[in-house]
Design a protein around this motif. Structure first.
Motif, PDB file in Angstrom:
ATOM      1  N   THR A  45       1.356  -0.325  -9.963  1.00 30.58           N
ATOM      2  CA  THR A  45       1.402  -0.047 -11.398  1.00 30.58           C
ATOM      3  C   THR A  45       0.684  -1.178 -12.110  1.00 30.58           C
ATOM      4  O   THR A  45       0.426  -2.236 -11.527  1.00 30.58           O
ATOM      5  N   GLU A  46       0.399  -0.982 -13.370  1.00 29.60           N
ATOM      6  CA  GLU A  46      -0.249  -2.048 -14.141  1.00 29.60           C
ATOM      7  C   GLU A  46       0.671  -3.265 -14.248  1.00 29.60           C
ATOM      8  O   GLU A  46       0.214  -4.403 -14.185  1.00 29.60           O
ATOM      9  N   LYS A  47       1.966  -3.035 -14.368  1.00 29.86           N
ATOM     10  CA  LYS A  47       2.924  -4.135 -14.419  1.00 29.86           C
ATOM     11  C   LYS A  47       2.848  -4.976 -13.142  1.00 29.86           C
ATOM     12  O   LYS A  47       2.834  -6.207 -13.195  1.00 29.86           O
ATOM     13  N   MET A  48       2.790  -4.305 -11.997  1.00 32.24           N
ATOM     14  CA  MET A  48       2.663  -5.020 -10.725  1.00 32.24           C
ATOM     15  C   MET A  48       1.344  -5.789 -10.677  1.00 32.24           C
ATOM     16  O   MET A  48       1.315  -6.967 -10.306  1.00 32.24           O
ATOM     17  N   ALA A  49       0.271  -5.114 -11.049  1.00 35.53           N
ATOM     18  CA  ALA A  49      -1.047  -5.754 -11.005  1.00 35.53           C
ATOM     19  C   ALA A  49      -1.086  -6.999 -11.889  1.00 35.53           C
ATOM     20  O   ALA A  49      -1.653  -8.024 -11.490  1.00 35.53           O
ATOM     21  N   MET A  50      -0.482  -6.934 -13.051  1.00 40.26           N
ATOM     22  CA  MET A  50      -0.453  -8.102 -13.949  1.00 40.26           C
ATOM     23  C   MET A  50       0.351  -9.241 -13.326  1.00 40.26           C
ATOM     24  O   MET A  50      -0.021 -10.415 -13.446  1.00 40.26           O
ATOM     25  N   PHE A  51       1.444  -8.922 -12.666  1.00 38.68           N
ATOM     26  CA  PHE A  51       2.236  -9.940 -11.967  1.00 38.68           C
ATOM     27  C   PHE A  51       1.388 -10.585 -10.868  1.00 38.68           C
ATOM     28  O   PHE A  51       1.355 -11.810 -10.737  1.00 38.68           O
ATOM     29  N   PHE A  52       0.705  -9.755 -10.075  1.00 32.16           N
ATOM     30  CA  PHE A  52      -0.129 -10.278  -8.992  1.00 32.16           C
ATOM     31  C   PHE A  52      -1.272 -11.135  -9.538  1.00 32.16           C
ATOM     32  O   PHE A  52      -1.626 -12.154  -8.956  1.00 32.16           O
ATOM     33  N   LYS A  53      -1.825 -10.737 -10.653  1.00 33.78           N
ATOM     34  CA  LYS A  53      -2.902 -11.532 -11.271  1.00 33.78           C
ATOM     35  C   LYS A  53      -2.375 -12.882 -11.742  1.00 33.78           C
ATOM     36  O   LYS A  53      -2.999 -13.923 -11.496  1.00 33.78           O
ATOM     37  N   LYS A  54      -1.228 -12.860 -12.378  1.00 34.16           N
ATOM     38  CA  LYS A  54      -0.625 -14.104 -12.878  1.00 34.16           C
ATOM     39  C   LYS A  54      -0.398 -15.100 -11.747  1.00 34.16           C
ATOM     40  O   LYS A  54      -0.583 -16.307 -11.918  1.00 34.16           O
ATOM     41  N   HIS A  55      -0.036 -14.595 -10.566  1.00 31.47           N
ATOM     42  CA  HIS A  55       0.277 -15.472  -9.440  1.00 31.47           C
ATOM     43  C   HIS A  55      -0.868 -15.558  -8.420  1.00 31.47           C
ATOM     44  O   HIS A  55      -0.670 -16.055  -7.315  1.00 31.47           O
ATOM     45  N   ARG A  56      -2.040 -15.094  -8.840  1.00 27.44           N
ATOM     46  CA  ARG A  56      -3.273 -15.222  -8.061  1.00 27.44           C
ATOM     47  C   ARG A  56      -3.154 -14.699  -6.628  1.00 27.44           C
ATOM     48  O   ARG A  56      -3.562 -15.363  -5.677  1.00 27.44           O
ATOM     49  N   PHE A  57      -2.598 -13.530  -6.479  1.00 24.71           N
ATOM     50  CA  PHE A  57      -2.474 -12.883  -5.173  1.00 24.71           C
ATOM     51  C   PHE A  57      -3.850 -12.476  -4.652  1.00 24.71           C
ATOM     52  O   PHE A  57      -4.739 -12.120  -5.430  1.00 24.71           O
ATOM     53  N   SER A  58      -4.003 -12.479  -3.352  1.00 22.82           N
ATOM     54  CA  SER A  58      -5.128 -11.807  -2.721  1.00 22.82           C
ATOM     55  C   SER A  58      -4.561 -10.575  -2.014  1.00 22.82           C
ATOM     56  O   SER A  58      -3.362 -10.509  -1.722  1.00 22.82           O
ATOM     57  N   PHE A  59      -5.429  -9.604  -1.766  1.00 28.69           N
ATOM     58  CA  PHE A  59      -4.995  -8.302  -1.263  1.00 28.69           C
ATOM     59  C   PHE A  59      -5.759  -7.890  -0.013  1.00 28.69           C
ATOM     60  O   PHE A  59      -6.959  -8.127   0.084  1.00 28.69           O
ATOM     61  N   ILE A  60      -5.068  -7.244   0.901  1.00 20.77           N
ATOM     62  CA  ILE A  60      -5.687  -6.403   1.916  1.00 20.77           C
ATOM     63  C   ILE A  60      -5.186  -5.003   1.596  1.00 20.77           C
ATOM     64  O   ILE A  60      -3.980  -4.749   1.632  1.00 20.77           O
ATOM     65  N   ILE A  61      -6.115  -4.146   1.240  1.00 19.93           N
ATOM     66  CA  ILE A  61      -5.752  -2.781   0.865  1.00 19.93           C
ATOM     67  C   ILE A  61      -6.314  -1.824   1.904  1.00 19.93           C
ATOM     68  O   ILE A  61      -7.511  -1.840   2.205  1.00 19.93           O
ATOM     69  N   SER A  62      -5.442  -1.011   2.443  1.00 18.93           N
ATOM     70  CA  SER A  62      -5.837  -0.050   3.463  1.00 18.93           C
ATOM     71  C   SER A  62      -6.591   1.109   2.823  1.00 18.93           C
ATOM     72  O   SER A  62      -6.058   1.805   1.961  1.00 18.93           O
ATOM     73  N   LEU A  63      -7.829   1.267   3.234  1.00 18.12           N
ATOM     74  CA  LEU A  63      -8.654   2.385   2.778  1.00 18.12           C
ATOM     75  C   LEU A  63      -9.497   2.809   3.970  1.00 18.12           C
ATOM     76  O   LEU A  63     -10.426   2.105   4.359  1.00 18.12           O
ATOM     77  N   ASP A  64      -9.160   3.927   4.571  1.00 18.46           N
ATOM     78  CA  ASP A  64      -9.782   4.321   5.833  1.00 18.46           C
ATOM     79  C   ASP A  64     -11.133   4.991   5.683  1.00 18.46           C
ATOM     80  O   ASP A  64     -11.743   5.370   6.672  1.00 18.46           O
ATOM     81  N   GLY A  65     -11.601   5.134   4.469  1.00 19.57           N
ATOM     82  CA  GLY A  65     -12.909   5.745   4.259  1.00 19.57           C
ATOM     83  C   GLY A  65     -12.850   6.746   3.134  1.00 19.57           C
ATOM     84  O   GLY A  65     -11.963   6.673   2.280  1.00 19.57           O
ATOM     85  N   PRO A  66     -13.796   7.700   3.116  1.00 15.04           N
ATOM     86  CA  PRO A  66     -13.782   8.708   2.063  1.00 15.04           C
ATOM     87  C   PRO A  66     -12.517   9.572   2.120  1.00 15.04           C
ATOM     88  O   PRO A  66     -11.764   9.523   3.102  1.00 15.04           O
TER      89      PRO A  66
END
Length: 180
Positions: free
Chosen positions: A82-103
């Motif tokens: 959610t945007e709330k989660m994303a803002m929290f992660f931005k505030k705490h400078r998180f890095s991400f591994i996001i699973s995206l298997d392709g198209p």
């Protein structure tokens, strides 16, 4: 280890002894005491960590009080972001591994949603890609690594690489990895 997807290659999905187990705050605090508090890197993964967002906030709150320079990482399917989660992660400078298997067709084949209605099972791609767009809009895409998992029954390596590199070129991630 809880998750909202039922990925075909998941190592947890077929192990009853692993389903439902999760860390608590007492265990996290004990782990901190076993590590250097000058600088510590904390990663959230296993199942889908966003299902435990309140726990993530508690751990981050504790870590920022007792660790001088904590860094934070999360491995996620990003379908619940959610945007709330994303803002929290931005505030705490998180890095991400996001699973995206392709198209869409490859991703949804490998990573269907848990759902009673069969039509709901094919929306994980849309939810993941929506989160990638949100993170890019919040100027966080450089901290995103896309991870594509391939198996013997679903390789499509060229199609995946072209798609993932195109996603990278569009500024929606900072790096790409493909792993068996």
């Amino acid at each position: 280890r809880n998750c909202n997807l039922c990925c075909k290659y998941c190592y947890v999905r077929n192990r009853e002894d692993m389903v439902g187990s999760k860390m608590n705050l007492i265990t996290a605090m004990k782990a901190f005491t076993m590590c250097s508090l000058d600088k510590l890197s904390i990663s959230f993964f296993g199942g889908e960590p966003l299902l435990g967002f309140e726990f993530i906030k508690e751990v981050v709150g504790l870590a920022t009080k007792v660790i001088k320079k904590p860094t934070f990482h999360i491995t996620t399917n990003a379908t619940l972001m959610t945007e709330k989660m994303a803002m929290f992660f931005k505030k705490h400078r998180f890095s991400f591994i996001i699973s995206l298997d392709g198209p869409r067709n490859i991703h949804n084949f490998n990573r269907p949603m848990k759902a009673k209605d069969e039509s709901d099972r094919e929306i994980s791609y849309d939810a993941t890609f929506s989160s990638l767009k949100m993170l890019a809009h919040l100027d966080m895409s450089k901290t995103v690594a896309l991870r594509s998992t391939f198996t013997a029954d679903c390789t499509h390596l060229i199609e995946r690489l072209e798609f993932l590199n195109h996603t990278l070129e569009k500024g929606m991630a900072g790096s790409v990895a493909m792993e068996p």
